[in-house]
Design an enzyme around this catalytic site. Structure first.
Site, PDB file in Angstrom:
ATOM      1  N   HIS A  65      -7.649  -7.980  -0.720  1.00 19.02           N
ATOM      2  CA  HIS A  65      -6.366  -7.337  -0.988  1.00 19.02           C
ATOM      3  C   HIS A  65      -5.813  -7.518  -2.222  1.00 19.02           C
ATOM      4  O   HIS A  65      -5.722  -8.832  -2.537  1.00 19.02           O
ATOM      5  CB  HIS A  65      -5.457  -7.774  -0.043  1.00 19.02           C
ATOM      6  N   GLU A 109      -6.994 -12.640   2.988  1.00 18.67           N
ATOM      7  CA  GLU A 109      -7.525 -11.236   2.669  1.00 18.67           C
ATOM      8  C   GLU A 109      -8.027 -11.258   1.306  1.00 18.67           C
ATOM      9  O   GLU A 109      -7.316 -10.620   0.362  1.00 18.67           O
ATOM     10  CB  GLU A 109      -6.396 -10.099   2.736  1.00 18.67           C
ATOM     11  N   HIS A 119       0.985  -1.263  -0.068  1.00 13.00           N
ATOM     12  CA  HIS A 119       0.140  -0.182  -0.047  1.00 13.00           C
ATOM     13  C   HIS A 119       0.856   1.281  -0.104  1.00 13.00           C
ATOM     14  O   HIS A 119       0.603   2.352  -0.327  1.00 13.00           O
ATOM     15  CB  HIS A 119      -0.916  -0.094   1.389  1.00 13.00           C
TER      16      HIS A 119
END
Ligand SMILES: [Zn+2]
Length: 99
Positions: free
Chosen positions: A93, A90, A44
């Protein structure tokens, strides 16, 4: 990618989280060390990862299946570590890996 998704689902891809500054990585890691990357190592932080919602955040939904089928066309992938059974699931993601 969002336009193609909208053609299938009638709305753009929902994004929970994308670019994180170093400061926000430190904050997040302090709050959720099990989920967040060690500050400075998060994709990120490079602007290469997105956390998605609108159904994509759950394995097995039509929205998630669409991503699996189509994200690669747009240079996005779901990293192996975030797949089911790999310890840190996740589904939301996704990372940009280029094409
Ligand atoms: Zn993420």
């Amino acid at each position: 990618m969002s336009a193609a998704y909208a053609a299938a689902f009638g709305g753009p891809i929902c994004i929970t989280d994308s670019y994180r500054t170093y400061a926000s990585q430190v904050t997040l890691y302090g709050e959720k060390p099990a989920l967040a990357a060690v500050p400075g190592t998060s994709n990120h932080g490079w602007g290469l990862a997105v956390d998605l919602c609108g159904g994509i955040q759950t394995f097995g939904t039509p929205q998630y299946a669409w991503m699996v089928a189509n994200a690669g066309r747009f240079g996005f992938l779901h990293p192996t570590w975030a797949d089911p059974g790999n310890g840190r699931e996740e589904p939301w993601h996704w990372e940009y890996a280029g094409s």
